[in-house]
Design a protein around this motif. Structure first.
Motif, mmCIF file in Angstrom:
data_model
loop_
_atom_site.group_PDB
_atom_site.id
_atom_site.type_symbol
_atom_site.label_atom_id
_atom_site.label_comp_id
_atom_site.label_asym_id
_atom_site.label_seq_id
_atom_site.Cartn_x
_atom_site.Cartn_y
_atom_site.Cartn_z
ATOM 1 N N HIS A 1 -2.629 -10.793 3.474
ATOM 2 C CA HIS A 1 -1.436 -11.335 2.836
ATOM 3 C C HIS A 1 -0.392 -11.712 3.885
ATOM 4 O O HIS A 1 -0.425 -11.210 5.014
ATOM 5 C CB HIS A 1 -0.851 -10.324 1.845
ATOM 6 N N GLU A 2 0.537 -12.540 3.468
ATOM 7 C CA GLU A 2 1.612 -12.948 4.375
ATOM 8 C C GLU A 2 2.431 -11.741 4.825
ATOM 9 O O GLU A 2 2.710 -11.557 6.003
ATOM 10 C CB GLU A 2 2.520 -13.963 3.663
ATOM 11 N N LEU A 3 2.834 -10.890 3.862
ATOM 12 C CA LEU A 3 3.596 -9.673 4.150
ATOM 13 C C LEU A 3 2.865 -8.479 3.556
ATOM 14 O O LEU A 3 2.559 -8.471 2.354
ATOM 15 C CB LEU A 3 5.009 -9.762 3.557
ATOM 16 N N THR A 4 2.576 -7.495 4.378
ATOM 17 C CA THR A 4 1.967 -6.251 3.909
ATOM 18 C C THR A 4 2.953 -5.123 4.144
ATOM 19 O O THR A 4 3.451 -4.931 5.258
ATOM 20 C CB THR A 4 0.653 -5.948 4.654
ATOM 21 N N ILE A 5 3.251 -4.377 3.073
ATOM 22 C CA ILE A 5 4.200 -3.258 3.146
ATOM 23 C C ILE A 5 3.428 -1.957 2.974
ATOM 24 O O ILE A 5 2.623 -1.812 2.053
ATOM 25 C CB ILE A 5 5.287 -3.366 2.057
ATOM 26 N N PHE A 6 3.684 -1.015 3.869
ATOM 27 C CA PHE A 6 3.097 0.320 3.779
ATOM 28 C C PHE A 6 4.222 1.313 3.515
ATOM 29 O O PHE A 6 5.188 1.383 4.284
ATOM 30 C CB PHE A 6 2.388 0.683 5.087
ATOM 31 N N SER A 7 4.102 2.084 2.435
ATOM 32 C CA SER A 7 5.150 3.057 2.125
ATOM 33 C C SER A 7 4.562 4.465 2.017
ATOM 34 O O SER A 7 3.516 4.674 1.403
ATOM 35 C CB SER A 7 5.867 2.691 0.818
ATOM 36 N N TYR B 1 0.858 -1.181 0.000
ATOM 37 C CA TYR B 1 0.000 0.000 0.000
ATOM 38 C C TYR B 1 0.897 1.234 0.000
ATOM 39 O O TYR B 1 1.812 1.341 0.823
ATOM 40 C CB TYR B 1 -0.893 0.045 1.247
ATOM 41 N N SER B 2 0.618 2.170 -0.899
ATOM 42 C CA SER B 2 1.398 3.404 -0.933
ATOM 43 C C SER B 2 0.470 4.590 -1.155
ATOM 44 O O SER B 2 -0.668 4.441 -1.603
ATOM 45 C CB SER B 2 2.466 3.345 -2.028
ATOM 46 N N HIS B 3 0.977 5.780 -0.842
ATOM 47 C CA HIS B 3 0.157 6.989 -0.914
ATOM 48 C C HIS B 3 0.031 7.465 -2.357
ATOM 49 O O HIS B 3 0.794 7.046 -3.233
ATOM 50 C CB HIS B 3 0.782 8.073 -0.030
ATOM 51 N N ILE B 4 -0.918 8.374 -2.601
ATOM 52 C CA ILE B 4 -1.244 8.779 -3.973
ATOM 53 C C ILE B 4 -0.488 10.027 -4.436
ATOM 54 O O ILE B 4 -0.721 10.494 -5.543
ATOM 55 C CB ILE B 4 -2.759 9.042 -4.136
ATOM 56 N N ASP B 5 0.415 10.581 -3.599
ATOM 57 C CA ASP B 5 1.156 11.762 -4.048
ATOM 58 C C ASP B 5 2.472 11.341 -4.684
ATOM 59 O O ASP B 5 2.778 10.149 -4.810
ATOM 60 C CB ASP B 5 1.372 12.741 -2.889
ATOM 61 N N CYS B 6 3.267 12.335 -5.107
ATOM 62 C CA CYS B 6 4.530 12.031 -5.788
ATOM 63 C C CYS B 6 5.417 11.138 -4.934
ATOM 64 O O CYS B 6 5.978 10.144 -5.426
ATOM 65 C CB CYS B 6 5.258 13.335 -6.122
ATOM 66 N N ASP B 7 5.554 11.457 -3.661
ATOM 67 C CA ASP B 7 6.400 10.662 -2.775
ATOM 68 C C ASP B 7 5.886 9.225 -2.679
ATOM 69 O O ASP B 7 6.655 8.258 -2.773
ATOM 70 C CB ASP B 7 6.450 11.319 -1.386
ATOM 71 N N GLY B 8 4.578 9.077 -2.522
ATOM 72 C CA GLY B 8 4.003 7.745 -2.417
ATOM 73 C C GLY B 8 4.152 6.941 -3.696
ATOM 74 O O GLY B 8 4.428 5.734 -3.670
ATOM 75 N N ILE B 9 3.968 7.600 -4.837
ATOM 76 C CA ILE B 9 4.097 6.907 -6.122
ATOM 77 C C ILE B 9 5.551 6.500 -6.365
ATOM 78 O O ILE B 9 5.834 5.387 -6.825
ATOM 79 C CB ILE B 9 3.561 7.785 -7.268
ATOM 80 N N CYS B 10 6.488 7.390 -6.027
ATOM 81 C CA CYS B 10 7.913 7.041 -6.144
ATOM 82 C C CYS B 10 8.255 5.880 -5.218
ATOM 83 O O CYS B 10 8.991 4.956 -5.595
ATOM 84 C CB CYS B 10 8.782 8.248 -5.802
ATOM 85 N N SER B 11 7.712 5.918 -3.999
ATOM 86 C CA SER B 11 7.930 4.816 -3.052
ATOM 87 C C SER B 11 7.432 3.509 -3.641
ATOM 88 O O SER B 11 8.120 2.473 -3.598
ATOM 89 C CB SER B 11 7.195 5.105 -1.732
ATOM 90 N N GLY C 1 9.934 7.927 -0.219
ATOM 91 C CA GLY C 1 10.717 7.393 -1.327
ATOM 92 C C GLY C 1 12.175 7.206 -0.965
ATOM 93 O O GLY C 1 12.835 6.265 -1.425
ATOM 94 N N GLY C 2 12.693 8.104 -0.131
ATOM 95 C CA GLY C 2 14.073 7.969 0.331
ATOM 96 C C GLY C 2 14.257 6.727 1.183
ATOM 97 O O GLY C 2 15.243 5.988 1.040
ATOM 98 N N LEU C 3 13.299 6.485 2.078
ATOM 99 C CA LEU C 3 13.361 5.285 2.917
ATOM 100 C C LEU C 3 13.306 4.018 2.064
ATOM 101 O O LEU C 3 14.014 3.041 2.325
ATOM 102 C CB LEU C 3 12.213 5.291 3.931
ATOM 103 N N CYS C 4 12.454 4.044 1.021
ATOM 104 C CA CYS C 4 12.369 2.888 0.125
ATOM 105 C C CYS C 4 13.658 2.735 -0.685
ATOM 106 O O CYS C 4 14.099 1.609 -0.959
ATOM 107 C CB CYS C 4 11.160 3.023 -0.800
#
Length: 468
Positions: A69-75, A27-37, A134-137
């Motif tokens: 799911h087995e693994l859920t990632i939030f960015s 799951y990721s956010h809908i802004d530029c940072d989220g899309i890059c992530s 995105g930096g963290l990712c």
């Protein structure tokens, strides 16, 4: 600044979680940072030959979300939401988020499911300015050896406005920036005139969008044309873009802007004025020389356009290398986005007439009819029509009983040490909603019948905090 040792260990654990998982949801956010992530994570999972799903979402869908799911990632989200309320035994959760967290580092202990949250704020690193989602990712990608994704980490930081306080990237963002430079993906010009549209907008138009402080040039192209002609920079039949200016011409423009700003702000802000005018500019060297994707600011705006129009997949495909079909679709979405923004702004403010209501410590407008996905962008663009010494809040309806709330403010208010993201989270919670975000740009979702209670409490919270 280096990555703290504990974060290094967290990234080692995150890599293991991905390597050992067979069933992954992102799951990721809908802004530029989220899309890059999302694009960085998607690339990691592609290269690791993993089966996965990715979904770009607004924050309001995350509280009490079903995990299947087995693994859920939030960015670029998750830290400020109750994402594990329905976690089941042996499930795995990975959060890569830079927003103020609800939970501390010890939260992971004594769970019958795996909970790993990588958030810079846990390590004394400000997520508003030193690293974004995105930096963290990207640092996770780097752990896998995928340094070639560094430029996407830079783009996410541009989109998240991580450089707004000083005009430069600082903290962990500097590591990402250097990786991108070393890889031949990025070129920067230090302390350039920081105005959007350096390649694509005539300078007299670009200058008229200056909105951190309302100046004679704000929303006034006649004034910008007159000033540029007076300075000998522009001629009536030879209008330039910012990139066409010589260093001497940029120097003249800087001095004139400084003069106007000095007359418009209280003395305590004068030391910060250069940061409103100057900032590093970013050029992506692998993009076509004539493409709008070559300029960092314009690339990030195109990513946001996709997110605000539910076309995140197009943006992600561009980020992952599609410069044919997806790029054509991106240009169409960007055009639609500009039209929607223009309509939204005209519904709130046109010429000197506005629907902005001013309270003692804040101002707001009713954005009924404006899509929830773009009300934040419009709120930021409306700054040029109102009192820059107060934050502005935009409201629009999400459904029959909900409101989306977006707050923006002048960059100068950030130097007063006010974190509006923390305040909006607390006030939204008090009225039965949820919210959060950064010091200068944040939002919330609240019940529709709590609008005036929200405004009253927010207004009271700011007593004595703002410069009159």
């Amino acid at each position: 600044m280096q990555i703290p040792q504990l974060m290094h260990e967290q990234y080692r654990q995150a890599k293991e979680l991905i390597e050992n998982a067979e069933d992954i949801k992102v799951y990721s956010h809908i802004d530029c940072d989220g899309i890059c992530s999302g694009a960085i994570l998607s690339t990691i999972l592609d290269r690791q030959n993993k089966e996965y799903e990715i979904e770009f979402v607004n924050l309001d869908v995350l509280d009490d979300i079903e995990l299947t799911h087995e693994l859920t990632i939030f960015s670029d989200l998750g830290s400020g939401q109750k994402i594990d309320a329905k976690a089941q035994k042996n499930q795995k959760i990975l959060i890569l988020d830079h927003h103020p967290p609800l939970r501390d580092l010890d939260y992971k202990n004594n769970k019958d499911y795996t909970y790993l949250e990588i958030n810079p704020n846990h390590h004394g690193i400000d997520g508003s300015y030193y690293v974004c989602g995105g930096g963290l990712c990207y640092f996770l990608a780097k752990r896998f050896g995928y340094d070639d994704l560094s430029w996407i980490g830079v783009l996410s930081a541009i989109g998240d406005m991580q450089n707004t306080k000083t005009g430069h990237f600082e903290g962990l963002n500097k590591i990402i920036q250097q990786d991108a430079i070393d890889g031949g993906y990025l070129e920067i010009i230090k302390s350039d005139i920081n105005i959007y549209g350096r390649n694509t907008r005539p300078l007299f138009v670009a200058l008229s969008y200056f909105s951190d402080v309302k100046l004679p040039i704000t929303n006034n192209t006649n004034e910008t044309m007159a000033i540029l002609e007076e300075l000998g920079i522009d001629e009536k039949h030879n209008r330039k873009t910012l990139n066409e200016l010589t260093m001497e011409e940029k120097g003249k423009l800087f001095q004139r802007l400084m003069s106007m700003l000095t007359q418009a702000v209280p003395p305590k802000y004068i030391q910060y004025l250069p940061q409103l005018i100057l900032g590093d500019s970013y050029t992506f060297l692998k993009e076509d020389e004539h493409s709008f994707l070559r300029d960092g600011s314009e690339f990030s705006t195109a990513m946001n356009a996709c997110g605000r129009n539910h076309e995140e997949q197009i943006a992600m495909e561009v980020l992952k290398g599609d410069r044919f079909v997806a790029l054509d679709e991106l240009e169409v979405v960007s055009k639609i986005h500009r039209t929607n923004l223009a309509k939204g702004i005209s519904s709130v403010a046109e010429n000197d007439e506005t629907n902005i209501i001013e309270l003692e410590n804040l101002q707001y407008f009713d954005g009924t009819g404006i899509a929830p996905e773009i009300v934040g962008t419009i709120t930021g663009m409306i700054l040029g029509y109102c009192n820059w010494k107060k934050p502005i809040i935009g409201f629009t309806q999400t459904d029959s009983d909900g409101l989306k709330v977006s707050l923006r403010c002048s960059r100068l208010l950030s130097y007063d040490g006010i974190h509006f993201g923390n305040i909006i989270r607390e006030v939204a919670s008090d009225v039965g909603g949820s919210g959060g975000g950064h010091a200068m740009a944040c939002g919330a979702y609240i019940p529709i019948d709590k609008k005036y209670e929200f405004l009253e409490e927010f207004n009271n919270r700011l007593d004595g905090k703002l410069t009159k």
